[in-house]
Design a protein around this motif. Structure first.
Motif, mmCIF file in Angstrom:
data_model
loop_
_atom_site.group_PDB
_atom_site.id
_atom_site.type_symbol
_atom_site.label_atom_id
_atom_site.label_comp_id
_atom_site.label_asym_id
_atom_site.label_seq_id
_atom_site.Cartn_x
_atom_site.Cartn_y
_atom_site.Cartn_z
ATOM 1 N N ASP A 142 44.299 -57.713 134.328
ATOM 2 C CA ASP A 142 44.190 -56.828 135.488
ATOM 3 C C ASP A 142 45.351 -57.108 136.435
ATOM 4 O O ASP A 142 45.192 -57.749 137.478
ATOM 5 N N PRO A 143 46.564 -56.630 136.105
ATOM 6 C CA PRO A 143 47.740 -56.930 136.940
ATOM 7 C C PRO A 143 47.615 -56.341 138.338
ATOM 8 O O PRO A 143 46.893 -55.369 138.570
ATOM 9 N N LEU B 10 47.928 -60.974 131.145
ATOM 10 C CA LEU B 10 47.165 -60.442 132.273
ATOM 11 C C LEU B 10 46.268 -59.283 131.843
ATOM 12 O O LEU B 10 46.711 -58.353 131.188
ATOM 13 N N PRO C 294 52.406 -51.476 136.647
ATOM 14 C CA PRO C 294 50.978 -51.112 136.577
ATOM 15 C C PRO C 294 50.632 -49.867 137.371
ATOM 16 O O PRO C 294 49.599 -49.237 137.116
ATOM 17 N N HIS D 223 56.977 -57.895 141.093
ATOM 18 C CA HIS D 223 55.631 -57.809 140.516
ATOM 19 C C HIS D 223 54.737 -58.806 141.242
ATOM 20 O O HIS D 223 54.997 -60.012 141.236
ATOM 21 N N SER E 196 51.957 -60.041 140.580
ATOM 22 C CA SER E 196 51.241 -61.009 139.755
ATOM 23 C C SER E 196 52.111 -62.180 139.318
ATOM 24 O O SER E 196 51.624 -63.315 139.219
ATOM 25 N N VAL E 197 53.382 -61.937 139.044
ATOM 26 C CA VAL E 197 54.208 -62.996 138.449
ATOM 27 C C VAL E 197 55.491 -63.281 139.215
ATOM 28 O O VAL E 197 56.117 -64.330 139.013
ATOM 29 N N LEU F 169 53.115 -61.792 131.767
ATOM 30 C CA LEU F 169 52.463 -60.491 131.934
ATOM 31 C C LEU F 169 51.613 -60.108 130.731
ATOM 32 O O LEU F 169 50.620 -59.395 130.871
ATOM 33 N N ARG G 131 52.160 -52.975 131.958
ATOM 34 C CA ARG G 131 51.920 -54.235 132.661
ATOM 35 C C ARG G 131 53.050 -54.525 133.649
ATOM 36 O O ARG G 131 52.822 -55.063 134.725
ATOM 37 N N PRO H 75 44.289 -55.238 142.697
ATOM 38 C CA PRO H 75 44.201 -55.173 141.236
ATOM 39 C C PRO H 75 44.266 -53.734 140.728
ATOM 40 O O PRO H 75 43.827 -52.797 141.402
#
Length: 307
Positions: free
Chosen positions: A281-282, A279, A148, A236, A238-239, A276, A145, A292
């Motif tokens: 689908d990071p 999640l 990814p 990252h 995503s985050v 994370l 994660r 994704p």
């Protein structure tokens, strides 16, 4: 490599016989050479062994004649590879040449046993098993994660260097890439000294040089460094940005492998890491090029490192 000679010792006649017998059993086809004109004797010629081993014809001729000449371990290893000596034959060659013998390093494993997999799964931190080539032999869910891009590559072709250097510079997961990438290449080069000439290593280096000018420049610098604990700043999509301390742990019975654990360096990074976990689908890449993980895997792009 000296051509100086001294009085022959009792092992030299046996060395001459041994080398001739090993040379006779290898055909030109075995080493990818054309057969050439009719041969009076089976196997490779002396000059062909010298050429394939990267040594002078006169020097190899003197060695095979049993003359007492100085031979380094590196040159003996080159001759051993050309003559396809197994570990016992390699040791025998060293003894006959009267050179201190150092056993060849044990082959690094290409897979991880269930007990190590269980340790990874039980860890509450991102963790992976790296080979000395930076192949990712195994990893836990939280590591995948955090990085990814690793999960987008099939098992057996996951390699940290390939992931970092084949990506756009903006999509590199390491924010402090100007510090981190030179250190990674220097650590990789330190391990390479034990594997010079091995096809899997040479293929990886060629591939990295072709795909990345940055890698080629760092490789040519010749810098060497040991593995060690460092702060890694991970981008990252995503985050956000996480600061982690990487710690390497050796694994008993698995030469040239280590478990690398990423520990959050501050409270903010610890909170982001918790995010994370949820999640499904990071995102991969930088904010400008994020996609994704599911989309990246569906594209089936051959992102894996050369074997």
């Amino acid at each position: 490599m000296s051509m100086a000679t001294v009085t022959n010792g009792p092992r030299r006649p046996e060395l001459a016989t041994f080398l001739r017998s090993r040379r006779a059993r290898i055909t030109p086809a075995d080493v990818g050479m054309p057969p050439g004109p009719r041969r009076r004797t089976p196997g490779l010629r002396r000059e062909e062994v010298a050429q394939l081993s990267g040594v002078g014809v006169t020097w190899y001729t003197w060695l095979e004649q049993g003359r007492r000449i100085n031979a380094s371990p590196q040159v003996l290893d080159a001759v051993a590879r050309t003559l396809r000596l197994d570990p016992m034959e390699r040791e025998h060659l060293y003894h006959l040449a009267e050179v201190p013998y150092a056993p060849a390093p044990a082959a690094a494993p290409r897979s991880v046993g269930p007990e190590v997999l269980a340790i990874l799964a039980a860890m509450d931190l991102p963790a992976a098993v790296y080979s000395s080539r930076y192949d990712v032999l195994a990893s836990n869910d939280l590591y995948e994660r955090l990085f990814p891009g690793v999960r987008a590559v099939p098992h057996g072709r996951r390699n940290v260097l390939w992931e970092l250097f084949s990506a756009r510079s903006c999509c590199c997961p390491m924010v402090n890439r100007d510090e981190e990438l030179p250190m990674l290449v220097a650590t990789f080069r330190g391990a390479y000294g034990r594997h010079v000439g091995e096809p899997t290593w040479e293929s990886l280096i060629r591939g990295l040089c072709e795909v990345s000018e940055d890698f080629g420049e760092l490789w040519r610098s010749g810098n060497v460094a040991p593995p060690g604990s460092r702060i890694k700043v991970v981008q990252h999509a995503s985050v956000g940005e996480l600061r982690c301390v990487s710690t390497s742990l050796s694994i008993t019975g698995m030469p040239e492998t280590r478990i690398v654990v990423y520990t959050p360096a501050d409270d903010r990074s610890r909170t982001l890491l918790d995010g994370l976990r949820a999640l499904e689908d990071p995102l991969i890449g930088c904010p400008a090029h994020a996609r994704p993980l599911s989309v990246e895997r569906a594209r089936k792009v051959p992102l894996g490192a050369p074997e």
